[in-house]
Enzyme design. Structure first.
Site, PDB file in Angstrom:
ATOM      1  N   GLY A 168      -3.616   0.421   4.129  1.00 17.89           N
ATOM      2  CA  GLY A 168      -3.261  -0.275   2.743  1.00 17.89           C
ATOM      3  C   GLY A 168      -1.603  -0.261   2.816  1.00 17.89           C
ATOM      4  CG  PHE A 206     -13.113   3.770   1.558  1.00 22.03           C
ATOM      5  CD1 PHE A 206     -14.155   3.555   0.909  1.00 22.03           C
ATOM      6  CD2 PHE A 206     -11.942   3.353   1.220  1.00 22.03           C
ATOM      7  CE1 PHE A 206     -14.247   2.423   0.169  1.00 22.03           C
ATOM      8  CE2 PHE A 206     -11.920   2.127   0.394  1.00 22.03           C
ATOM      9  CZ  PHE A 206     -12.958   1.743   0.003  1.00 22.03           C
ATOM     10  CB  ALA A 226       3.748   1.958  -0.845  1.00 20.10           C
ATOM     11  CE  LYS A 254       0.090  10.262  -7.740  1.00 20.94           C
ATOM     12  NZ  LYS A 254       1.300   9.948  -6.641  1.00 20.94           N
TER      13      LYS A 254
END
Length: 391
Positions: free
Chosen positions: A48, A134, A190, A250
């Site tokens: 991802g 997953f 990210a 968080k």
């Protein structure tokens, strides 16, 4: 961290200078940890936006530190078609993850692999970075294919809850694969890191009892060398529990911040939710994980810094805000906004509720429970201030 460990980490910049790696006598403080018997092979499980970003970082360091790390880094990719072409083929030919991290050029030594067993074959260190729901399926596929001497770092955000209690995901990895596993978490959006904007993170790792010695095994110096970049600064500590709990909870707080943001209540309300969220996170750690260190939550990037960043943006805030603005369900908001990725806050909110129900502690965590009831029950966002009166 003890003084000697701090001193060792302080020497890293000098030791990692290319001339010192090639000529050990140039370094005034030689460190055999960073001159291994063979370069350590690294694999990343997950592709991802965060998984691809971490894979980019370690691939850059594999090129920068060839004495320390094998040149090629495998990244396991769940295969899917993009306009009729396999995503792995796109990544390996265009050197870009056009679905999950578009516009970011990836190192040519990063190899996308659709077979998970092949992706981790021969790896000295596996970095797990995928939605935590997953993980059970992934570990089932890997079981029996990973040597016990392999080490791991979990970048996953969440907890495993069952009738027997609550576990860190690093612990789940350790138990299922029989390998030592640490954790990485911090104030890490990210897309910002992938573009080279300066950030910092926390890596937590306890050297295991079967540690084979400097130069023969992964240790804290090697981990710092693997993840540290000029734009991505790393602090390595022992507190795997604290880093993991902060990284998981968080996202629950961020979902609640999204609720009040969606109602237009302003920064004061968001700050109130964050304050209560930090208190409940620390309380959760103290109650259920005795080895968690409170300083991690206040002094590390994985603690309050990550909470602030996550609550300032990111997918969980987006989902909460959209739910408040439209009245739609969490799953609908996730599907509409996240391009096939997951809001970990939704999953973790449910897991925390189930665990607190099992241990009869719901009343001690009013924000976590209110977030669950708003997400999955019939509670209204407008009533949130009344539910937090005790704070």
């Amino acid at each position: 961290m003890c003084t000697s460990a701090n001193n060792r980490l302080d020497q890293l910049t000098q030791i990692l200078h290319p001339e010192n790696l090639l000529n050990p006598t140039n370094a005034s403080h030689p460190e055999s940890s960073l001159r291994p018997d063979h370069p350590f092979k690294i694999a990343v499980v997950g592709s991802g936006n965060w998984g691809t970003t971490i894979a980019k970082i370690v691939s850059e360091n594999a090129v920068a530190r060839p004495h320390l790390f094998s040149h090629f880094v495998n990244m396991w990719v769940f295969e899917e078609k993009i306009d009729g072409t396999n995503l792995t083929e796109i990544i390996n030919t265009r050197h870009e993850n056009i679905k999950y991290l578009p516009g970011v050029k990836l190192p040519k030594n990063l190899i996308a692999v659709p077979d998970i067993v092949k992706a981790v074959k021969g790896a000295d260190l596996i970095v797990f970075n995928l939605p935590h729901q997953f993980l059970p399926r992934i570990l089932k596929q890997l079981k029996g294919h990973v040597p016990k001497t392999t080490r791991a770092i979990s970048c996953l955000k969440g907890l495993e809850v069952n009738a027997n209690g609550c576990k860190l995901l690093s612990t789940v990895i350790e138990e299922e694969l029989g390998i030592a596993c640490g954790a990485l978490s911090g104030a890490n959006l990210a897309p910002e890191i992938a573009r080279g904007n300066w950030s910092e993170t926390t890596v937590a790792y306890r050297v295991p009892a079967d540690y084979r010695g400097p130069g023969k095994d992964i240790d804290k110096l090697v981990l710092k060398a693997l993840f540290h970049r000029p734009y991505f600064h790393v602090n390595v500590i022992d507190d795997v529990a604290g880093v993991s709990i902060a990284g998981a909870l968080k996202n629950v707080v961020a979902l609640a911040v999204g609720f009040v943001e969606g109602l237009g209540w302003g920064d004061n309300a968001k700050a109130a939710v964050m304050r209560v969220g930090l208190l409940e996170t620390i309380k959760f750690a103290k109650l259920f994980f005795n080895d968690a260190e409170i300083d991690t939550f206040t002094g590390e990037s994985a603690g309050v810094a990550d909470l602030i960043t996550t609550c300032s943006g990111g997918r969980n805030v987006k989902v909460g805000r959209y739910m408040a603005e439209t009245g739609c369900a969490a799953e609908e908001a996730e599907k509409k906004l996240l391009n096939g990725q997951s809001s970990q806050g939704i999953v973790t909110t449910k897991e925390v509720h189930e665990f607190l129900t099992n241990v009869n502690k719901l009343e001690e965590f009013p924000l976590f429970e209110a977030t669950y009831q708003i997400t999955f029950g019939s509670e209204s966002i407008e009533n949130l201030p009344n539910l937090l009166n005790n704070y």
